[in-house]
Scaffold this motif. Structure first.
Motif, short mmCIF file in Angstrom:
data_model
loop_
_atom_site.label_atom_id
_atom_site.label_comp_id
_atom_site.label_asym_id
_atom_site.label_seq_id
_atom_site.Cartn_x
_atom_site.Cartn_y
_atom_site.Cartn_z
N PHE A 1 36.55 10.70 51.45
CA PHE A 1 37.20 10.56 53.01
C PHE A 1 38.28 11.55 53.02
O PHE A 1 39.14 12.24 52.15
CB PHE A 1 37.60 9.17 53.22
N LEU A 2 38.59 11.97 54.32
CA LEU A 2 39.75 12.83 54.75
C LEU A 2 40.82 12.25 55.61
O LEU A 2 40.55 11.53 56.42
CB LEU A 2 38.98 13.96 55.93
N VAL A 3 41.78 12.26 55.29
CA VAL A 3 43.10 12.00 56.00
C VAL A 3 43.63 13.35 56.69
O VAL A 3 44.26 14.26 56.13
CB VAL A 3 44.15 11.47 55.10
N PRO A 4 43.37 13.40 57.75
CA PRO A 4 43.75 14.67 58.60
C PRO A 4 44.97 14.78 58.84
O PRO A 4 45.77 13.65 59.00
CB PRO A 4 42.83 14.43 60.10
N ARG A 5 45.67 15.89 59.01
CA ARG A 5 47.10 16.12 59.60
C ARG A 5 47.17 15.61 60.87
O ARG A 5 46.30 15.54 61.74
CB ARG A 5 47.37 17.54 59.36
N SER B 1 32.52 21.58 59.72
CA SER B 1 31.46 20.55 59.16
C SER B 1 31.67 19.51 59.91
O SER B 1 32.30 19.42 60.91
CB SER B 1 32.27 20.36 57.71
N ASN B 2 30.72 18.33 59.47
CA ASN B 2 30.76 17.00 60.13
C ASN B 2 31.88 16.39 59.51
O ASN B 2 31.61 14.96 59.96
CB ASN B 2 29.58 16.59 60.43
N LEU B 3 32.55 16.56 58.57
CA LEU B 3 33.33 15.44 57.83
C LEU B 3 34.45 15.03 59.06
O LEU B 3 34.86 13.76 59.14
CB LEU B 3 34.19 16.46 56.98
N PRO B 4 34.91 15.59 59.91
CA PRO B 4 36.14 15.21 60.87
C PRO B 4 35.43 14.24 61.80
O PRO B 4 36.18 13.49 62.54
CB PRO B 4 36.49 16.41 61.72
N ASN B 5 34.11 14.26 62.00
CA ASN B 5 33.31 13.32 63.10
C ASN B 5 33.89 11.81 62.69
O ASN B 5 33.88 11.17 63.66
CB ASN B 5 31.99 13.49 63.12
N LYS B 6 33.79 11.54 61.57
CA LYS B 6 33.87 10.05 61.02
C LYS B 6 35.12 9.95 60.03
O LYS B 6 35.52 9.03 59.51
CB LYS B 6 32.80 9.60 60.46
N ASN B 7 35.47 11.31 59.42
CA ASN B 7 36.42 11.36 58.27
C ASN B 7 35.85 11.01 57.04
O ASN B 7 36.97 10.54 56.19
CB ASN B 7 37.83 10.90 58.76
N LEU C 1 31.17 22.90 51.86
CA LEU C 1 31.42 21.97 52.94
C LEU C 1 30.55 22.39 54.19
O LEU C 1 29.97 21.34 54.75
CB LEU C 1 32.84 21.80 52.90
N VAL C 2 30.80 23.44 54.67
CA VAL C 2 30.45 23.98 56.01
C VAL C 2 28.87 24.09 55.70
O VAL C 2 28.10 23.69 56.85
CB VAL C 2 30.85 25.27 56.32
N SER C 3 28.49 24.55 54.80
CA SER C 3 26.90 24.83 54.51
C SER C 3 25.98 23.53 54.41
O SER C 3 24.87 23.55 55.04
CB SER C 3 26.53 25.98 53.66
N GLU C 4 26.25 22.92 53.61
CA GLU C 4 25.51 21.44 53.31
C GLU C 4 25.88 20.24 54.29
O GLU C 4 25.33 19.50 54.62
CB GLU C 4 26.19 20.88 51.81
N PHE C 5 27.13 20.53 55.09
CA PHE C 5 27.48 19.35 55.93
C PHE C 5 28.03 20.03 57.33
O PHE C 5 29.15 19.73 57.61
CB PHE C 5 28.55 18.66 55.30
#
Length: 274
Positions: free
Chosen positions: A68-72, A105-111, A155-159
């Motif tokens: 999971f990502l905790v964004p700034r 990437s799609n990580l920030p879409n749901k974090n 991250l960007v290529s796989e997600f």
């Protein structure tokens, strides 16, 4: 080859690791996210379970293998499970281009991303964290920089940040999924998590889609593709087990043999008649 000369525009990307760490949490240990972070922080769950909540999203349960990502400048909170508290590692990222990279990437879409273990992104994350814990030398710093950019690349290529496809009719989503598995089952990186990421759907949604159309789960469908192809290889060629395993999407002979026996009830050698 003709003579060439090219200028590389915007060659520098401003992003690097600021801090890192690892923690075995206590039962119900809670991180309150009201104090906004000045950095983007990636957390990978090494073991155990917990819950994660980021602003604008529902709370989710995460477990071993999830990230999971905790964004700034965004409020997030997370809490370890009471009976099976998680252990996680984290990497704090800084730099003016970090947000731009993450948004590709799609990580920030749901974090969060589920079950990333079978990805190059995870392999690089593991290697990077190991290097971060070594003695700091010039070579070490160069390796950290190299692995950091490899991490972003995978991250960007796989997600990748695919647009949501939930509005596509379910029958079309099912056909897209079937086509992807039929075309890519020989690739060891082809897996159900990757398929969910490509479609922009949850694993439970994909499961119900396959159960409705094929009466089996997507994982079993993928297994069937690989095992039936393996049977043809075993009966019509003299390829050794290592070669057969590679041709049907397995990275090694041992894992392939175990999977084949579970599927067929006999080992590949017995099936072949050796």
């Amino acid at each position: 080859m003709p003579n060439q000369f090219h200028n590389l525009t915007n060659p520098e990307i401003d992003s690097h690791i600021l801090f890192y760490g690892q923690q075995q949490c206590q039962p119900d240990e809670y991180f309150e996210g009201d104090n906004l972070r000045k950095n983007d922080v990636l957390y990978y769950v090494i073991k155990g379970t917990g819950s994660f909540l980021s602003s604008g999203h529902h709370e989710v349960k995460l477990k071993t293998g999830d990230l999971f990502l905790v964004p700034r400048s965004r409020t997030c909170s997370f809490q370890a499970d009471h009976s099976n508290p998680w252990e996680y590692l984290w990497i704090g990222l800084t730099g003016s281009d970090t947000g731009k990279i993450l948004k590709a990437s799609n990580l920030p879409n749901k974090n969060f991303l589920r079950q990333i273990q079978n990805t190059k992104f995870f392999s690089t994350l593991t290697e990077l964290y190991g290097v971060l814990n070594k003695k700091k030398t010039l070579l070490n710093h160069l390796q950290i920089a190299s692995l950091t950019y490899q991490l972003f690349y995978h991250l960007v290529s796989e997600f990748p940040d695919h647009p949501p496809v939930r509005k596509i009719p379910k029958n079309d989503q099912y056909q897209i999924a079937i086509n992807y598995l039929n075309k890519n089952y020989t690739d060891p990186t082809c897996n159900i998590i990757e398929l969910c990421n490509r479609l922009g759907v949850s694993r439970s949604f994909l499961y119900s889609l396959f159960r409705k159309n094929t009466k089996i789960s997507p994982q079993k469908y993928l297994m069937k593709l690989r095992m039936e192809a393996a049977k043809k290889e075993l009966t019509s060629t003299t390829h050794n087990l290592k070669e057969v395993a590679k041709k049907v999407g397995y990275g090694d002979e041992f894992t392939f043999s175990k999977a084949f026996k579970r599927y067929s009830g006999v080992s590949p050698n017995v099936f072949r008649g050796n």
